[in-house]
Design an enzyme around this catalytic site. Structure first.
Site, mmCIF file in Angstrom:
data_model
loop_
_atom_site.group_PDB
_atom_site.id
_atom_site.type_symbol
_atom_site.label_atom_id
_atom_site.label_comp_id
_atom_site.label_asym_id
_atom_site.label_seq_id
_atom_site.Cartn_x
_atom_site.Cartn_y
_atom_site.Cartn_z
ATOM 1 N N ASN A 72 -7.297 19.997 -8.952
ATOM 2 C CA ASN A 72 -8.117 20.820 -9.847
ATOM 3 C C ASN A 72 -9.593 20.430 -9.860
ATOM 4 O OD1 ASN A 72 -7.893 18.403 -11.227
ATOM 5 N ND2 ASN A 72 -7.489 19.345 -13.206
ATOM 6 N N LYS A 73 -10.013 19.545 -8.989
ATOM 7 C CA LYS A 73 -11.408 19.113 -8.955
ATOM 8 C C LYS A 73 -12.238 20.005 -8.032
ATOM 9 C CE LYS A 73 -10.334 15.746 -11.627
ATOM 10 N NZ LYS A 73 -9.967 16.184 -12.948
#
Length: 161
Positions: A143-144
């Site tokens: 999710n980065k």
């Protein structure tokens, strides 16, 4: 080497997660049982847990209501003779006021550690997150903004660390 060059740091080492990067950063900074580490109260639990993994105690500081980063005006009131480091988090990729944080750290002879999990490429006064402290940790979780699916990175200018 390429990540170090991108950040503007001399050294980087890959690890399995940002939590591991934070734990390693604290460990090499000399944080251990009975020590205290200043951390923001608004962050992922991994930030505080990494402090606990060393045997130290996380000391929470309120978030600035405008930036959601640590409120630098409230850091000094939490510093004791057991404090060893200030661990900031660049929330949502928005860098903390690192000049103020580093000034406080220098005044009390503390290490500064960046949790830059969400701050790949973010800049503070022309310097990339990760090159604003003694040592920093990045995440490459799915999710980065820069992902490998998992993993982390420790970054520092300090050869000894």
């Amino acid at each position: 080497q390429r990540f170090s060059q991108y950040i503007g740091a001399k050294h980087s080492i890959a690890v399995n997660s940002c939590t591991a990067a934070l734990h390693l950063s604290l460990h090499v900074s000399g944080v251990g049982p009975g020590d205290e580490v200043i951390v923001p109260n608004f962050t992922m639990i991994s930030t505080a847990l990494s402090v606990c993994y060393t045997g130290a105690i996380p000391v929470f500081v309120e978030a600035d209501p405008k930036t959601w980063n640590i409120d630098v005006d409230k850091i000094e009131e939490k510093i004791t003779d057991k404090t060893k480091a200030i661990l900031v988090v660049h929330i949502f990729g928005n860098p903390c006021d690192m000049n103020a944080v580093n000034e406080i750290a220098q005044k009390y002879d503390l290490r500064t550690i960046e949790d830059a999990a969400e701050a790949h490429g973010a800049e503070y006064k022309g310097i990339k997150a990760g090159a604003l402290s003694d040592i920093a940790a990045f995440s490459f979780y799915a999710n980065k903004n820069l992902t490998t699916g998992e993993g982390g990175m420790v970054v520092t200018q300090n050869q000894e660390l």
